[in-house]
Scaffold this active site. Structure first.
Site, PDB file in Angstrom:
ATOM      1  N   HIS A  24       0.840  -1.218   0.000  1.00 21.13           N
ATOM      2  CA  HIS A  24       0.000   0.000   0.000  1.00 21.13           C
ATOM      3  C   HIS A  24       0.868   1.259   0.000  1.00 21.13           C
ATOM      4  O   HIS A  24       0.542   2.243   0.676  1.00 21.13           O
ATOM      5  CB  HIS A  24      -0.929   0.025   1.220  1.00 21.13           C
ATOM      6  CG  HIS A  24      -2.066  -0.958   1.154  1.00 21.13           C
ATOM      7  ND1 HIS A  24      -3.248  -0.705   0.505  1.00 21.13           N
ATOM      8  CD2 HIS A  24      -2.189  -2.210   1.663  1.00 21.13           C
ATOM      9  CE1 HIS A  24      -4.070  -1.751   0.631  1.00 21.13           C
ATOM     10  NE2 HIS A  24      -3.443  -2.685   1.330  1.00 21.13           N
ATOM     11  N   ASP A  28      -1.115  -4.666   6.137  1.00 21.83           N
ATOM     12  CA  ASP A  28      -2.102  -5.540   5.478  1.00 21.83           C
ATOM     13  C   ASP A  28      -1.782  -5.711   3.998  1.00 21.83           C
ATOM     14  O   ASP A  28      -1.140  -4.859   3.388  1.00 21.83           O
ATOM     15  CB  ASP A  28      -3.511  -4.955   5.623  1.00 21.83           C
ATOM     16  CG  ASP A  28      -3.600  -3.557   5.013  1.00 21.83           C
ATOM     17  OD1 ASP A  28      -2.652  -2.768   5.217  1.00 21.83           O
ATOM     18  OD2 ASP A  28      -4.587  -3.261   4.326  1.00 21.83           O
ATOM     19  N   GLU A  29      -2.265  -6.803   3.443  1.00 22.23           N
ATOM     20  CA  GLU A  29      -2.300  -7.026   1.995  1.00 22.23           C
ATOM     21  C   GLU A  29      -0.972  -6.699   1.304  1.00 22.23           C
ATOM     22  O   GLU A  29      -0.965  -6.115   0.218  1.00 22.23           O
ATOM     23  CB  GLU A  29      -3.419  -6.184   1.354  1.00 22.23           C
ATOM     24  CG  GLU A  29      -4.796  -6.570   1.845  1.00 22.23           C
ATOM     25  CD  GLU A  29      -5.892  -5.679   1.266  1.00 22.23           C
ATOM     26  OE1 GLU A  29      -6.836  -6.243   0.722  1.00 22.23           O
ATOM     27  OE2 GLU A  29      -5.797  -4.430   1.371  1.00 22.23           O
ATOM     28  N   ALA A  30       0.129  -7.118   1.905  1.00 18.34           N
ATOM     29  CA  ALA A  30       1.442  -6.869   1.282  1.00 18.34           C
ATOM     30  C   ALA A  30       1.730  -7.986   0.270  1.00 18.34           C
ATOM     31  O   ALA A  30       2.719  -8.704   0.368  1.00 18.34           O
ATOM     32  CB  ALA A  30       2.520  -6.774   2.353  1.00 18.34           C
ATOM     33  N   HIS A  31       0.831  -8.106  -0.724  1.00 18.93           N
ATOM     34  CA  HIS A  31       0.898  -9.244  -1.647  1.00 18.93           C
ATOM     35  C   HIS A  31       2.111  -9.190  -2.560  1.00 18.93           C
ATOM     36  O   HIS A  31       2.461 -10.191  -3.185  1.00 18.93           O
ATOM     37  CB  HIS A  31      -0.377  -9.317  -2.493  1.00 18.93           C
ATOM     38  CG  HIS A  31      -1.635  -9.375  -1.680  1.00 18.93           C
ATOM     39  ND1 HIS A  31      -1.753 -10.154  -0.553  1.00 18.93           N
ATOM     40  CD2 HIS A  31      -2.834  -8.740  -1.834  1.00 18.93           C
ATOM     41  CE1 HIS A  31      -2.975  -9.991  -0.042  1.00 18.93           C
ATOM     42  NE2 HIS A  31      -3.631  -9.131  -0.783  1.00 18.93           N
TER      43      HIS A  31
END
Ligand code: ACM
Length: 527
Positions: free
Chosen positions: A273, A339-342
């Site tokens: 993000h 979060d969501e550190a894809h």
């Protein structure tokens, strides 16, 4: 100088306790307001025939011991002046004051703790007692709801301004009661943030989390990297002009919140993000070249460079940002997202969090993160914010066994950007639809499998703003769900939807008078 030994109310004569039970009353409208308080107080007893009337001559007496109590008195006067048109002078008094509205520090039942209060209403006077100014402030929010709904109007209205006689004893169930606003996807100016703070304060919430950086925008001045705001703050979802808070703006927000007993929590989301940071600071990228700014709504595509050659520069960046944020933030928490550190390899993510969470401690603060950070097994001081959509998560259960504490923001219950129904014009539905009954019908103390209630600090209601453009949009998504969540996190868990929905309905005319936009859910019997 004594700072805490002062008590206004040590010898105050207490009202007699010949209170009558609520159920058997045939009551005035003022008495009805005593039954409609949101969030429901711990105990409410009515005294019929003891209603109090505010008049043009009423004085608000604020305990003489404390300038802060005077400020709470002024706040209360400020709530009551516009609609009544009364002067409502605020004067220092002690417990012997026998008329008017009296705010006293000390002398409250010990049960009320550090945020609760006792409120006594008789024909002669209203006495609000608490052990702290925060408790008096919470009591002022209750007293506000005891007046007729047109007390909320910003223009002069007709009275009478009668408050039902009775006694209230009240204190919160959870210590952490919060809201989050995403100011990255769309930027909101200081005035809008002040309205948002007022909305939280109205329902006794005590934390405001600002999601200050994401792919679409960096919203806080950092002196070490002026390009973060010059470039990263220059747009938002949809390509609008964006914006950012100067340090003076942020300090103004913190001060406004503090005057309402709300702690500000700043979040810089990382190591994913981060497109706005990558677009502003080339050396955070593995090829040392900035990507373009991003104005879409995808997630999971950005990451700080994790290779060995960039470790020092990324670490310095994080250290500078956390240090400057910590200097600006009097509250205990700095939120690091996570979060969501894809696009960050898992091993690199874990190593990054293990390096980064201690930086928050180094600057004297407590780290918070979305519960994804539990993958890195942080120490138990780190507060994990659970945003999943089911009550069971093995990483959460393991962390709970180690003693981790949790803030609950289950996306299918607390996300204020979820639509109410398929027809809701704003918001998203990836975590489900959240009608007001859904927001109400759950118990934070028992929600997470394997997490004992003593490890649940409370609830926060995040509002992500991909589709949210202005204050009216914010209000439409918060009301009526934010009072439903506020009751869950403040009130005893014995209340049921069937009686809550009636109390909630009575709030509607208050919002109309205050010009607050809201969703008129068909689940609620609005008057
Ligand atoms: C989140 O909703 N990604 C925390």
């Amino acid at each position: 100088m004594a700072t805490i030994a002062c008590s206004d109310a040590g010898t105050a004569d207490r009202e007699d306790s010949a209170a009558t039970a609520l159920s058997s009353q045939k009551t005035s409208a003022a008495q009805a307001n005593l039954r409609n308080i949101v969030p429901a107080p711990v105990s409410v007893q009515s005294r019929s025939g003891q209603d109090f009337s505010l008049t043009a001559h009423t004085v608000i007496g604020a305990g003489a011991c404390s300038a802060e109590v005077q400020r709470v008195g002024e706040y209360l006067a400020g709530l009551l002046r516009p609609a009544t048109g009364f002067a409502l002078r605020v004067r220092p008094v002690d417990a012997t004051a026998h008329t008017g509205i009296v705010l006293l520090l000390g002398g409250a039942n010990a049960q009320v703790g550090t945020e609760g209060y006792e409120l006594d209403v008789t024909t002669e006077r209203v006495i609000l007692r608490a052990n702290t100014p925060a408790g008096l402030f919470a009591g002022a929010q209750t007293l506000r709801q005891l007046f007729p709904a047109n007390i909320e109007s910003s223009t002069r209205q007709n009275g009478p301004w009668t408050v039902g006689g009775g006694h209230i004893l009240d204190f919160p169930k959870f210590e952490f009661r919060g809201g989050m606003l995403d100011v990255s996807r769309h930027f909101f100016g200081v005035d809008t943030i002040k309205h948002y703070i007022d909305h939280l304060a109205r329902y006794k919430l005590n934390h405001m989390h600002l999601h200050l950086a994401d792919d679409q925008g960096w919203r806080i001045q950092i002196d070490a990297y002026p390009q973060l705001t010059a470039i990263g703050g220059s747009t938002e979802v949809g390509g609008g002009a964006g914006g950012f808070y100067t340090k003076a703006d942020y300090t103004e927000i913190v001060k406004y919140a503090a005057a309402r007993y709300i702690t500000v929590i700043p979040e810089i989301d990382m190591p994913g993000h981060v497109n706005a940071a990558l677009a502003s600071v080339p050396e955070l990228n593995c090829n040392n070249q900035s990507p373009p700014l991003y104005t879409g709504v995808d997630v999971g595509f950005s990451s700080f460079c994790m290779d060995d050659a960039h470790r020092a520069v990324v670490s310095k960046f994080v250290d500078d940002v956390v240090r400057e944020l910590a200097e600006l933030t009097p509250g205990p928490y700095i939120h690091l997202g996570g979060d969501e550190a894809h696009s960050t390899p898992v091993a690199d993510y874990i190593a990054f969090e293990q390096r980064t969470l201690p930086v928050v401690e180094k600057y004297g603060k407590t780290a918070m993160g979305w519960h994804d950070i539990l993958k890195s097994t942080p120490d138990t001081r780190t507060l994990a914010q659970y945003w999943g959509t089911t009550p069971t998560d093995s990483t959460v259960e393991q962390a709970a066994k180690r003693g981790a504490k949790f803030l609950i923001s289950a996306a299918n219950l607390t996300y204020m950007d979820m639509k109410y129904t398929e027809a809701t014009p704003l918001g998203q539905d990836w975590a489900g639809l959240i009608e007001v009954q859904d927001a109400y019908n759950w118990d934070p103390a028992t929600y997470l499998t394997g997490v004992p209630s003593k490890q649940v600090v409370g609830v926060e209601a995040p509002l992500w703003t991909e589709t949210i453009l202005n204050l009216a949009n914010i209000e439409f998504m918060l009301f009526p769900r934010i009072p439903a969540l506020a009751e869950r996190v403040w009130s005893p868990s014995t209340h049921t939807w069937d009686e809550f929905k009636v109390r909630l309905a009575s709030q509607g005319p208050r919002w109309k008078n205050a010009n607050i936009d809201f969703y008129a859910s068909p689940q609620v019997p609005w008057p």
